[in-house]
Design a protein around this motif. Structure first.
Motif, PDB file in Angstrom:
ATOM      1  N   PHE A   1       1.051  -1.256   0.141  1.00 26.21           N
ATOM      2  CA  PHE A   1      -0.144  -0.093  -0.010  1.00 26.21           C
ATOM      3  C   PHE A   1       0.904   1.002  -0.025  1.00 26.21           C
ATOM      4  N   TRP A   2       2.054   1.087   0.465  1.00 33.95           N
ATOM      5  CA  TRP A   2       2.881   2.491   0.459  1.00 33.95           C
ATOM      6  C   TRP A   2       3.385   2.513  -0.793  1.00 33.95           C
ATOM      7  N   LEU A   3       3.621   1.622  -1.661  1.00 36.14           N
ATOM      8  CA  LEU A   3       4.033   1.877  -3.144  1.00 36.14           C
ATOM      9  C   LEU A   3       2.837   2.754  -3.858  1.00 36.14           C
ATOM     10  N   ILE A   4       1.501   2.285  -3.625  1.00 33.27           N
ATOM     11  CA  ILE A   4       0.468   3.137  -4.318  1.00 33.27           C
ATOM     12  C   ILE A   4       0.430   4.321  -3.697  1.00 33.27           C
ATOM     13  N   GLU A   5       0.494   4.721  -2.443  1.00 31.77           N
ATOM     14  CA  GLU A   5       0.637   5.808  -1.961  1.00 31.77           C
ATOM     15  C   GLU A   5       1.649   6.846  -2.578  1.00 31.77           C
ATOM     16  N   THR A   6       2.753   6.410  -2.710  1.00 33.62           N
ATOM     17  CA  THR A   6       3.950   7.037  -3.334  1.00 33.62           C
ATOM     18  C   THR A   6       3.743   7.213  -4.697  1.00 33.62           C
ATOM     19  N   ALA A   7       3.102   6.136  -5.316  1.00 32.72           N
ATOM     20  CA  ALA A   7       3.242   6.638  -6.930  1.00 32.72           C
ATOM     21  C   ALA A   7       2.063   7.484  -7.224  1.00 32.72           C
ATOM     22  N   PHE A   8       0.958   7.847  -6.556  1.00 24.04           N
ATOM     23  CA  PHE A   8      -0.007   8.578  -6.649  1.00 24.04           C
ATOM     24  C   PHE A   8      -0.214   9.552  -5.867  1.00 24.04           C
ATOM     25  N   ARG A   9       0.940   9.810  -5.132  1.00 28.79           N
ATOM     26  CA  ARG A   9       0.960  11.126  -4.545  1.00 28.79           C
ATOM     27  C   ARG A   9       0.768  12.525  -5.112  1.00 28.79           C
ATOM     28  N   THR A  10       1.296  12.464  -6.301  1.00 26.45           N
ATOM     29  CA  THR A  10       1.177  13.683  -7.018  1.00 26.45           C
ATOM     30  C   THR A  10       0.026  13.594  -8.206  1.00 26.45           C
ATOM     31  N   GLY A  11      -0.928  12.616  -7.940  1.00 31.05           N
ATOM     32  CA  GLY A  11      -1.971  12.705  -8.964  1.00 31.05           C
ATOM     33  C   GLY A  11      -1.940  11.442  -9.790  1.00 31.05           C
ATOM     34  N   VAL A  12      -3.115  11.533 -10.867  1.00 36.26           N
ATOM     35  CA  VAL A  12      -3.017  10.349 -11.545  1.00 36.26           C
ATOM     36  C   VAL A  12      -2.058  10.469 -12.910  1.00 36.26           C
ATOM     37  N   ALA A  13      -2.396  11.580 -13.366  1.00 34.88           N
ATOM     38  CA  ALA A  13      -1.781  12.109 -14.952  1.00 34.88           C
ATOM     39  C   ALA A  13      -0.404  11.510 -14.973  1.00 34.88           C
TER      40      ALA A  13
ATOM     41  N   TRP B   1      15.634   5.304  -7.071  1.00 33.06           N
ATOM     42  CA  TRP B   1      14.890   5.603  -5.891  1.00 33.06           C
ATOM     43  C   TRP B   1      15.161   6.865  -5.231  1.00 33.06           C
ATOM     44  N   ALA B   2      16.309   7.156  -5.080  1.00 34.46           N
ATOM     45  CA  ALA B   2      16.807   8.391  -4.274  1.00 34.46           C
ATOM     46  C   ALA B   2      16.402   9.509  -4.952  1.00 34.46           C
ATOM     47  N   THR B   3      16.414   9.776  -6.150  1.00 32.06           N
ATOM     48  CA  THR B   3      16.030  10.978  -6.786  1.00 32.06           C
ATOM     49  C   THR B   3      14.638  11.017  -7.410  1.00 32.06           C
ATOM     50  N   SER B   4      14.180   9.867  -7.655  1.00 36.20           N
ATOM     51  CA  SER B   4      12.841  10.063  -8.329  1.00 36.20           C
ATOM     52  C   SER B   4      11.882   8.620  -7.461  1.00 36.20           C
ATOM     53  N   PRO B   5      11.522   8.928  -6.366  1.00 38.92           N
ATOM     54  CA  PRO B   5      10.821   7.791  -5.612  1.00 38.92           C
ATOM     55  C   PRO B   5       9.392   7.444  -6.322  1.00 38.92           C
ATOM     56  N   GLU B   6       8.920   8.523  -6.923  1.00 43.86           N
ATOM     57  CA  GLU B   6       7.464   8.315  -7.554  1.00 43.86           C
ATOM     58  C   GLU B   6       7.683   7.220  -8.894  1.00 43.86           C
ATOM     59  N   PHE B   7       8.651   7.858  -9.679  1.00 42.42           N
ATOM     60  CA  PHE B   7       8.913   6.789 -10.834  1.00 42.42           C
ATOM     61  C   PHE B   7       9.285   5.284 -10.363  1.00 42.42           C
TER      62      PHE B   7
ATOM     63  N   VAL C   1      12.573  -2.582  -2.601  1.00 46.19           N
ATOM     64  CA  VAL C   1      11.438  -1.719  -2.582  1.00 46.19           C
ATOM     65  C   VAL C   1      10.707  -2.434  -1.091  1.00 46.19           C
ATOM     66  N   MET C   2      10.825  -3.673  -0.943  1.00 38.81           N
ATOM     67  CA  MET C   2      10.157  -4.034   0.239  1.00 38.81           C
ATOM     68  C   MET C   2      10.797  -3.643   1.390  1.00 38.81           C
ATOM     69  N   GLY C   3      12.087  -3.492   1.525  1.00 39.28           N
ATOM     70  CA  GLY C   3      12.864  -2.858   2.630  1.00 39.28           C
ATOM     71  C   GLY C   3      12.497  -1.567   2.920  1.00 39.28           C
ATOM     72  N   LEU C   4      12.156  -0.745   1.832  1.00 41.84           N
ATOM     73  CA  LEU C   4      11.836   0.796   2.114  1.00 41.84           C
ATOM     74  C   LEU C   4      10.372   0.837   2.480  1.00 41.84           C
ATOM     75  N   ALA C   5       9.568  -0.093   2.006  1.00 43.25           N
ATOM     76  CA  ALA C   5       8.191  -0.194   2.329  1.00 43.25           C
ATOM     77  C   ALA C   5       7.943  -0.537   3.876  1.00 43.25           C
ATOM     78  N   LEU C   6       8.710  -1.491   4.408  1.00 45.20           N
ATOM     79  CA  LEU C   6       8.717  -1.717   5.772  1.00 45.20           C
ATOM     80  C   LEU C   6       9.319  -0.800   6.597  1.00 45.20           C
ATOM     81  N   VAL C   7      10.297  -0.084   6.202  1.00 46.18           N
ATOM     82  CA  VAL C   7      10.864   1.027   6.861  1.00 46.18           C
ATOM     83  C   VAL C   7       9.724   2.153   7.096  1.00 46.18           C
ATOM     84  N   PHE C   8       9.064   2.396   6.117  1.00 51.05           N
ATOM     85  CA  PHE C   8       7.861   3.114   6.306  1.00 51.05           C
ATOM     86  C   PHE C   8       7.026   2.794   7.117  1.00 51.05           C
TER      87      PHE C   8
END
Length: 539
Positions: free
Chosen positions: A43-55, A244-250, A390-397
């Motif tokens: 769910f953290w991935l989804i939240e991060t990917a759509f943090r700036t909207g859908v477009a 990941w460090a420079t563009s987490p949404e991508f 990715v799983m590591g970062l998700a669980l850090v969150f």
């Protein structure tokens, strides 16, 4: 609405002539809890990917780099999976169904590549076969100035195949060991050739096991980061790690796309394994059904020898070379036995928890053909394809925002291992349950046993090799897991892989050689223990 023929109103299938069985509510609840826990971090991935909207996420999906990464990943996964099946099935057949010389040795040897981390194998192959590597140095006096490059798709496929084919080999071997040889004998009496008998009798029997192993191989390849990074081949994991460090949404969008590819792989595997209602004899293979190789006995040795030579001799020889050249104190950071104990402790804990968690999921899927059971089993495979970073970062969150008391603790680290490697336990356990003839526990029930009593007395002992095999896979892969270990380990808590990674990043290959060899030795020892516990008939 009326239920479909052969099913209850709740979607559970029944055998012809049997009374509909009660719906396994408790088992379904347990399986659902395990499945939910395995996908919770996503769910953290989804939240991060759509943090700036859908477009923006939608536009990123059609970015030329995204499309190229998608094509590269599909080509890599397909190539490695096909190559692993082509290597593993003949190896399994040779070591189980033929009189191959030294079968006990080859049975162990062809499984040992599983204990070598693929990133160490990639380091070794680059060191040996790169244009200016060790082989080129040996050939230089003969006028060879440079060898063809090993980087790119070809090198990545070679390395990943050599270190993932044992997944298919182990499941195929387990299926061949329980194959009812009387069926093959019957086919032979009907004037079928050996090849026709193999296609019509053996292949349908081992198809679910091969598909289960191929699924693990495909998912491992899709989620591996170290080998593509070393071989300079851009796939999902490599781009996610570097961006990941420079563009987490991508990176999050790529991760979601990676999950979509995982779903596609699961769908393909489901079609391949088909209606896996085949049952073995419940015992070991009969020696009378073993094929005699005749004059091909000794030439046949070349196949396992070549595979083992590439997968084991190259990395181990390279580690020894690093040890001799680099010494053991170049970094000034001494290697301690405590790192070994830490690796073994967390790996055993992960194997135990994964086995217990996978038990209800595998049993529900194998013994109760419910839609929810199939869905929960499929869901548990999702975490396996999620890159470790990715799983590591998700669980850090999750640790920081949801459960601060668990952040940087061993329970959260072990949870990460279980989420990632649970399919290894589920797949092996499910295949074993499918091999148990349902008539056996039913017979126990007619003698007065309860459902749980019949399961403990009949089903569980027969499926024990599969449970142990699944636990072994979890233990071995946990010993080698790197990204989640780096990100979730408690402060000051070092394991073998974290020390190896630190030494390799600092360029002290000599210091990395000893813990790498220790890691290989411990993993190899576990293989010997498993084989002795399973009582493999390789004499």
């Amino acid at each position: 609405m009326a239920a479909e023929p052969g099913t209850t109103a709740t979607g559970e299938s029944t055998d012809a002539g049997d009374e509909p069985r009660s719906y396994p509510v408790g088992l379904t609840f347990l399986s659902g809890a395990v499945a939910a826990g395995s996908v919770l971090p996503l769910f953290w991935l989804i939240e991060t990917a759509f943090r700036t909207g859908v477009a923006e996420p939608v536009s990123l999906l059609f970015d030329p780099l995204t499309l190229q990464v998608l094509v590269n990943s599909v080509v890599l996964v397909t190539s490695v999976t096909v190559a692993s099946v082509l290597i593993s099935v003949p190896l399994a057949y040779l070591t189980v169904r033929t009189d191959l010389p030294f079968r006990r040795f080859w049975t162990v040897a062809v499984m040992l590549p599983l204990v070598i981390p693929s990133y160490i194998g990639a380091f070794a192959f680059v060191s040996v076969f790169s244009p200016n590597g060790e082989v080129q140095s040996l050939l230089a006096p003969l006028g060879v100035e440079e060898l063809p490059g090993i980087y790119g798709l070809e090198g990545t496929v070679l390395v990943l195949t050599l270190y993932t084919y044992p997944y298919v080999y182990i499941t195929s071997r387990a299926s061949l060991k329980t194959l009812d040889t009387s069926l093959v004998d019957a086919a032979r009496t009907l004037k079928h050739t050996r090849w026709e008998a193999f296609k019509r009798v053996v292949v349908p029997q081992i198809r679910p096991a091969v598909a289960a192993g191929a699924l693990l191989t495909a998912l491992y390849t899709l989620s591996d980061f170290g080998t593509p990074q070393i071989m300079r081949y851009s796939v999902f994991t490599r781009i996610i790690y570097t961006r990941w460090a420079t563009s987490p949404e991508f990176a999050a969008v790529l991760s979601i796309q990676l999950l979509a590819v995982t779903v596609l792989i699961l769908a393909v595997e489901s079609q391949i394994r088909g209606d896996d209602t085949l049952h073995g004899s419940g015992g070991s293979a009969h020696s009378s059904g073993r094929m005699r190789l005749g004059r091909w006995k000794w030439p046949a040795l070349a196949f396992p020898a070549l595979v083992v030579g590439l997968a084991l001799a190259v990395p181990i020889g390279t580690l020894l070379l690093w040890l001799v050249r680099g010494g053991a104190t170049g970094s000034g950071v001494p290697f301690e036995l405590e790192y070994v104990a830490n690796s073994v402790d967390v790996s055993l804990a992960a194997a135990l928890v994964a086995t217990l968690a996978g038990l209800p999921v595998a049993y529900l899927s194998a013994r109760h053909s419910t839609r929810l059971g199939d869905l929960f089993e499929r869901i548990t495979y999702v975490g396996y394809a999620v890159p470790g970073v990715v799983m590591g970062l998700a669980l850090v969150f999750v640790g920081i925002n949801v459960a601060p008391s668990l952040y940087l603790t061993l329970p959260l680290l072990i949870f990460a291992y279980v989420v990632r490697f649970l399919p290894q336990s589920v797949g092996s356990t499910r295949a074993s349950f499918l091999q148990v003839n349902p008539a056996l526990p039913e017979a126990a029930r007619t003698l007065g046993r309860s459902s749980i009593g019949a399961f403990r007395a009949v089903t569980l002992p027969l499926a024990a090799p599969g449970l142990l095999g699944g636990a072994a896979l979890v233990f071995l892969t946990t010993m080698k897991e790197l990204p989640a270990t780096l990100m979730l380990s408690p402060s000051g808590y070092k394991t073998l892989v974290t020390y190896i990674w630190q030494m390799q990043e600092d360029g002290y290959y000599g210091d990395a050689a000893v813990p790498a060899l220790v890691l290989v030795a411990i993993s190899a020892l576990s293989i010997f223990v498993i084989i002795s516990q399973e009582g493999y008939d390789v004499k």
